[in-house]
Design a protein around this motif. Sequence first.
Motif, PDB file in Angstrom:
ATOM      1  N   VAL A 143       2.440  -4.805 -55.169  1.00 38.64           N
ATOM      2  CA  VAL A 143       3.572  -4.166 -54.231  1.00 38.64           C
ATOM      3  C   VAL A 143       4.634  -5.243 -53.721  1.00 38.64           C
ATOM      4  CG1 VAL A 143       4.082  -3.006 -52.267  1.00 38.64           C
ATOM      5  CG2 VAL A 143       1.977  -2.395 -53.444  1.00 38.64           C
ATOM      6  N   TYR A 144       3.821  -6.345 -53.158  1.00 37.53           N
ATOM      7  CA  TYR A 144       4.917  -7.321 -52.717  1.00 37.53           C
ATOM      8  C   TYR A 144       5.555  -8.102 -53.670  1.00 37.53           C
ATOM      9  CZ  TYR A 144       7.276 -11.036 -50.077  1.00 37.53           C
ATOM     10  OH  TYR A 144       8.307 -11.861 -49.744  1.00 37.53           O
ATOM     11  N   PHE A 145       5.141  -8.627 -54.587  1.00 34.86           N
ATOM     12  CA  PHE A 145       5.903  -9.586 -55.766  1.00 34.86           C
ATOM     13  C   PHE A 145       6.947  -8.612 -56.418  1.00 34.86           C
ATOM     14  CE2 PHE A 145       1.799 -12.279 -56.470  1.00 34.86           C
ATOM     15  CZ  PHE A 145       2.047 -13.010 -55.158  1.00 34.86           C
ATOM     16  N   PRO A 146       6.591  -7.372 -56.985  1.00 33.80           N
ATOM     17  CA  PRO A 146       7.760  -6.796 -57.545  1.00 33.80           C
ATOM     18  C   PRO A 146       9.008  -6.195 -56.580  1.00 33.80           C
ATOM     19  CG  PRO A 146       5.553  -5.542 -57.992  1.00 33.80           C
ATOM     20  CD  PRO A 146       5.458  -6.537 -57.046  1.00 33.80           C
ATOM     21  N   VAL A 147       8.330  -5.936 -55.214  1.00 38.77           N
ATOM     22  CA  VAL A 147       9.397  -5.469 -54.230  1.00 38.77           C
ATOM     23  C   VAL A 147      10.390  -6.749 -53.770  1.00 38.77           C
ATOM     24  CG1 VAL A 147      10.033  -4.430 -51.843  1.00 38.77           C
ATOM     25  CG2 VAL A 147       8.317  -3.471 -53.494  1.00 38.77           C
ATOM     26  N   ALA A 148       9.749  -7.926 -53.688  1.00 34.89           N
ATOM     27  CA  ALA A 148      10.344  -9.150 -53.494  1.00 34.89           C
ATOM     28  C   ALA A 148      11.397  -9.432 -54.499  1.00 34.89           C
ATOM     29  CB  ALA A 148       9.483 -10.125 -53.062  1.00 34.89           C
ATOM     30  N   ALA A 176      17.072 -11.278 -44.655  1.00 33.83           N
ATOM     31  CA  ALA A 176      15.795 -12.093 -44.613  1.00 33.83           C
ATOM     32  C   ALA A 176      14.752 -11.194 -44.783  1.00 33.83           C
ATOM     33  CB  ALA A 176      15.899 -12.783 -43.471  1.00 33.83           C
ATOM     34  N   GLY A 177      14.897  -9.860 -45.395  1.00 31.01           N
ATOM     35  CA  GLY A 177      13.453  -9.179 -45.778  1.00 31.01           C
ATOM     36  C   GLY A 177      13.106  -7.955 -44.876  1.00 31.01           C
ATOM     37  N   GLY A 178      14.312  -7.159 -44.380  1.00 30.64           N
ATOM     38  CA  GLY A 178      14.008  -6.006 -43.792  1.00 30.64           C
ATOM     39  C   GLY A 178      13.095  -4.834 -44.731  1.00 30.64           C
ATOM     40  N   THR A 179      13.679  -4.906 -46.076  1.00 35.71           N
ATOM     41  CA  THR A 179      12.820  -3.977 -46.962  1.00 35.71           C
ATOM     42  C   THR A 179      11.484  -4.609 -47.459  1.00 35.71           C
ATOM     43  OG1 THR A 179      14.325  -4.904 -48.454  1.00 35.71           O
ATOM     44  CG2 THR A 179      15.089  -2.678 -47.569  1.00 35.71           C
ATOM     45  N   ALA A 180      11.675  -5.808 -47.999  1.00 29.92           N
ATOM     46  CA  ALA A 180      10.564  -6.381 -48.680  1.00 29.92           C
ATOM     47  C   ALA A 180       9.494  -6.796 -47.658  1.00 29.92           C
ATOM     48  CB  ALA A 180      11.277  -7.686 -49.366  1.00 29.92           C
ATOM     49  N   VAL A 181       9.917  -7.108 -46.530  1.00 28.06           N
ATOM     50  CA  VAL A 181       8.957  -7.716 -45.703  1.00 28.06           C
ATOM     51  C   VAL A 181       8.436  -6.712 -44.601  1.00 28.06           C
ATOM     52  CG1 VAL A 181       8.085  -9.206 -43.659  1.00 28.06           C
ATOM     53  CG2 VAL A 181       9.751 -10.091 -45.711  1.00 28.06           C
ATOM     54  N   GLY A 333      11.363  -0.227 -36.968  1.00 29.70           N
ATOM     55  CA  GLY A 333      12.450  -1.211 -36.810  1.00 29.70           C
ATOM     56  C   GLY A 333      13.011  -1.712 -37.975  1.00 29.70           C
ATOM     57  N   GLY A 334      11.897  -1.741 -39.343  1.00 29.15           N
ATOM     58  CA  GLY A 334      12.635  -2.242 -40.565  1.00 29.15           C
ATOM     59  C   GLY A 334      13.846  -1.234 -41.094  1.00 29.15           C
ATOM     60  N   ILE A 335      13.329  -0.109 -41.045  1.00 30.20           N
ATOM     61  CA  ILE A 335      14.253   1.083 -41.512  1.00 30.20           C
ATOM     62  C   ILE A 335      15.641   1.263 -40.593  1.00 30.20           C
ATOM     63  CG2 ILE A 335      14.659   3.695 -41.609  1.00 30.20           C
ATOM     64  CD1 ILE A 335      11.401   3.610 -42.662  1.00 30.20           C
ATOM     65  N   TRP A 366      25.245   4.220 -48.031  1.00 27.42           N
ATOM     66  CA  TRP A 366      24.317   4.824 -48.907  1.00 27.42           C
ATOM     67  C   TRP A 366      23.431   3.689 -49.777  1.00 27.42           C
ATOM     68  CZ3 TRP A 366      24.134   4.217 -54.370  1.00 27.42           C
ATOM     69  CH2 TRP A 366      25.174   3.690 -55.012  1.00 27.42           C
ATOM     70  N   ARG A 367      24.023   2.483 -49.992  1.00 28.15           N
ATOM     71  CA  ARG A 367      23.101   1.675 -50.955  1.00 28.15           C
ATOM     72  C   ARG A 367      21.871   1.137 -49.705  1.00 28.15           C
ATOM     73  NH1 ARG A 367      26.783  -0.376 -54.972  1.00 28.15           N
ATOM     74  NH2 ARG A 367      28.741   0.205 -54.507  1.00 28.15           N
ATOM     75  N   GLN A 368      22.039   1.256 -48.502  1.00 30.58           N
ATOM     76  CA  GLN A 368      21.236   0.676 -47.677  1.00 30.58           C
ATOM     77  C   GLN A 368      20.098   1.878 -47.514  1.00 30.58           C
ATOM     78  OE1 GLN A 368      22.625  -2.386 -47.633  1.00 30.58           O
ATOM     79  NE2 GLN A 368      21.232  -2.481 -45.840  1.00 30.58           N
ATOM     80  N   CYS A 369      20.585   3.055 -47.729  1.00 33.48           N
ATOM     81  CA  CYS A 369      19.537   4.317 -47.736  1.00 33.48           C
ATOM     82  C   CYS A 369      18.764   4.306 -48.861  1.00 33.48           C
ATOM     83  CB  CYS A 369      20.145   5.484 -47.425  1.00 33.48           C
ATOM     84  SG  CYS A 369      20.849   5.461 -45.692  1.00 33.48           S
ATOM     85  N   VAL A 370      19.300   4.079 -50.055  1.00 33.84           N
ATOM     86  CA  VAL A 370      18.643   4.059 -51.397  1.00 33.84           C
ATOM     87  C   VAL A 370      17.706   2.949 -51.297  1.00 33.84           C
ATOM     88  CG1 VAL A 370      18.810   3.750 -53.787  1.00 33.84           C
ATOM     89  CG2 VAL A 370      20.441   5.088 -52.628  1.00 33.84           C
ATOM     90  N   ALA A 371      17.932   1.923 -51.050  1.00 37.77           N
ATOM     91  CA  ALA A 371      17.163   0.659 -50.915  1.00 37.77           C
ATOM     92  C   ALA A 371      15.698   1.286 -50.151  1.00 37.77           C
ATOM     93  CB  ALA A 371      17.740  -0.549 -50.275  1.00 37.77           C
TER      94      ALA A 371
END
Length: 451
Positions: A143-148, A176-181, A333-335, A366-371
């Motif tokens: 999970v982490y390695f692919p998403v990062a 700095a990692g709202g999605t990946a972290v 919080g990340g979303i 829309w790009r943020q929402c897709v991510a």
Amino acid sequence: MNEAAVAAADTAWILAAFTAVSLMVPGLAMFYGGMVSVRNTLNMAMMTFGAFAVVGVLWIVFGYSAVLGNSLGGLGLLGDPLEFFGSSALLEAPAEPGLPPALISGFQLLFAGITVALISGALADRMRFGAWMLFAGLWATFVYFPVAHWVFAFDSADGSVIGGWIANTLGAIDFAGGTAVHINAGVAALAVVLVLGARKTFPVSPRPHSLPLTMLGAGILFFGWFGFNGGSALSAGNSASVVILNTVAAACAGICAWLAVEKLREGHATSLGAASGLIAALVAITPACGAVSPLGALVVGGAAGAVCCFAVSWKYRLGYDDALDVVGVHLVGGILGTVLIGFLADPAAPSGAAGLFYGGGVDVLWRQCVAVAAVVGYCFIVTLVIAAALKKFMGIRADQDSEYDGLDVSVHGETAYVLDAVGLTGASKHGTDAVLGAEAITTRAADPAKA
């Protein structure tokens, strides 16, 4: 100033940021450790340090390559795990003045280890330590390695190296990692608690045994976050300076907003609320710190403090036992921080994007929402599979006696504090509660039915 001098200054800054971020490991152990009962505080710290160690080993062997290596097939899904296998290729200095690859690897190693450790807060008081350590390695790998890679790996200027699809093809902003972290950890926490099940006392939780320890941990995390966000600028310049200003602005707003909501709802402004509002705001500003103005940072932090204060009580209504509110703080919080970029992105900020409120239309939004949707969907499904497989083949839940006696003694053979001359290792099941004074109250609300 010549290129060599600039590179030296940048290297010095990232070394300093690395040091600050490394303190987030003990900071997280203190933050989580203070919120659990005295019988589980060492186990909580061990889950933090244990996950960090496992992920660090995997990072050196193939994690760096999987995250920052050339994308397999040019698809932007995963870096080639064999390209930098064993990290020996990182020993050489860059051919031209720039950041040493070994420093970049070490900095990103900290991100990976802390992300996995964040998940542990949701699983407090009830997960087998061996199962947790194995989960940490599997989750980091799948999970982490692919998403990062999706988020942190950028295409090279000459096109010889292909990075991740979110950073390059989609073009979403995540400084700095709202999605990946944070979204990643929050979604994983939700998936695992659904498989793990609730504690026997849920919705009543053990009383936090040391709120001063939690506040100290929050303060250390606050310090480390300046390295986490500021270091992600990868240079000692204006971008890092703006990021640090936005980070502290959001933090202040988050504390104020959480305490205001808490006072209105429950009649008290608590130390746990202050610590939680701080962390919620820092989570939300992480993806947005390079994209918004200082006023925008106040909005992001304040929104996170208020919304997350409500979100931590959703577990009572929906019935999932997120022990230390990883879902309510890190996922929500990340979303929130990632999506708000679509509204508040200021073209004068380092990221240079214009959000809806700055005349940019919905292009960034829309790009943020897709991510967000991609990370949530992928992480939830894969994490659910990993947790379910571990439950089936080795078991992930501590036995009932261990849960009752506390995992510090039953798993680690230690106690956090010596409270009497004998210690607690010989205490009976019924005597333990008497010695510890572990009367149960809810962590966030006096009455979960009102949450």
